[in-house]
Design an enzyme around this catalytic site. Structure first.
Site, PDB file in Angstrom:
ATOM      1  N   ALA A  66     -20.514  55.640  24.608  1.00 35.70           N
ATOM      2  CA  ALA A  66     -21.258  54.545  25.205  1.00 35.70           C
ATOM      3  C   ALA A  66     -22.404  55.061  26.064  1.00 35.70           C
ATOM      4  CB  ALA A  66     -20.335  53.663  26.048  1.00 35.70           C
ATOM      5  N   GLY A 117     -16.403  57.516  22.908  1.00 37.38           N
ATOM      6  CA  GLY A 117     -16.500  56.498  21.871  1.00 37.38           C
ATOM      7  C   GLY A 117     -16.767  57.067  20.495  1.00 37.38           C
ATOM      8  N   GLU A 120     -13.489  57.898  19.201  1.00 33.91           N
ATOM      9  CA  GLU A 120     -12.781  56.666  18.868  1.00 33.91           C
ATOM     10  C   GLU A 120     -13.237  56.107  17.518  1.00 33.91           C
ATOM     11  OE1 GLU A 120     -11.465  54.340  22.705  1.00 33.91           O
ATOM     12  OE2 GLU A 120     -13.546  54.972  22.948  1.00 33.91           O
ATOM     13  N   GLU A 139     -13.026  60.295  28.413  1.00 32.44           N
ATOM     14  CA  GLU A 139     -13.353  59.251  29.378  1.00 32.44           C
ATOM     15  C   GLU A 139     -12.742  59.469  30.756  1.00 32.44           C
ATOM     16  OE1 GLU A 139     -13.640  57.187  25.311  1.00 32.44           O
ATOM     17  OE2 GLU A 139     -12.417  58.740  26.245  1.00 32.44           O
TER      18      GLU A 139
END
Length: 268
Positions: A66, A117, A120, A139
């Protein structure tokens, strides 16, 4: 259909090669999430698309995670609006879950860093073939938690003990380390990534891909995800009430170590 952050090439044997192209860093943005959602909707109904490859047009990143500056701005904007950050995380979860539930095989071709991300998104794919960079759910080093399905998919893939270790310590694994523990399917040399991925994709495309989709659906039924994703999104939002993301993200942007102990030390 034209996409602002994706380059789509239809290759032989039903392989669809998708390069993520979201400069400057290939960060996950609203535009990229929207484009992925629209592309998957388009391809779900196209039976000529037998295998999907998600790759990157960026020289150093698969997907950078992100946009942290945007995240901090949004946190301020949404202050006092209970559920707004949770809803934003849930939106990303839904699109990544669409990748995971795509009714034919999906391969992540990783030639650069896949952190946060980006990891992910790779975890949402059925296979991960990696040629360089590092991969991991980082994170917690920012005072956050994975919010796009990472806590759920890494645990399902590697087991609770290994997932806990990797997430708590925000470990960044090389391709060899990731292959050893099963986080990536195969580690390859950088100059052979496209060749290896295409060979793998074509091998899949020659098989019963629609049966694979039904098998995937049955496999998913053994690992209920919905409740875990809800808790993940809620707890992702709750991290902002701890104060830790303010320090973690500031430290990352300033290229210095985060000092999560400073408030405790000051009160001691």
């Amino acid at each position: 259909m034209a996409y602002s952050t994706l380059r789509v090439d239809r290759l032989d044997r039903g392989v669809v090669w998708v390069d993520i192209d979201n400069p400057p860093a290939n960060a996950i943005s609203d535009a990229l999430v929207d484009d992925l959602d629209a592309l998957l909707l388009e391809l779900e109904g196209d039976k000529s698309a037998r295998v999907i490859v998600l790759a990157s047009a960026h020289p150093k990143n698969f997907v950078a995670g992100a946009d942290l500056k945007m995240m901090t701005q949004n946190a301020s904007k949404y202050a006092g609006q209970g559920g707004a950050i949770r809803d934003a995380a849930s939106r990303m979860q839904r699109v990544f879950d669409r990748v995971a539930k795509f009714p034919r095989p999906v391969i992540a071709a990783i030639h650069g860093h896949a952190l946060g991300g980006g990891c992910e998104l790779a975890l949402a794919c059925d296979f991960r073939i990696m040629s360089g960079g590092t991969i991991g759910l980082t994170e917690v080093s920012l005072g956050l938690i994975p919010g796009a399905g990472g806590t759920q998919r890494m645990t399902a893939l590697l087991g609770r003990a290994k997932a806990t270790e990797l997430i708590f310590f925000a470990k960044r694994l090389t391709k060899e380390e990731a292959e050893t523990i099963g986080l990536v399917t195969k580690a390859v040399e950088p100059d052979r990534l496209r060749e290896e991925v295409l060979a793998f994709a074509e091998s899949l495309s020659e098989r019963a891909v629609f049966a694979m989709g039904l098998a995937k659906q049955a496999i998913d039924a053994a690992i209920p995800l919905e409740g875990g994703l809800r808790v993940e999104a809620e707890n992702f939002e709750r991290t902002f009430s701890t104060g830790e993301p303010l320090e973690g993200i500031a430290a990352f942007l300033q290229k210095r170590p985060a000092k999560f102990l400073k408030d405790t030390a000051a009160k001691a």
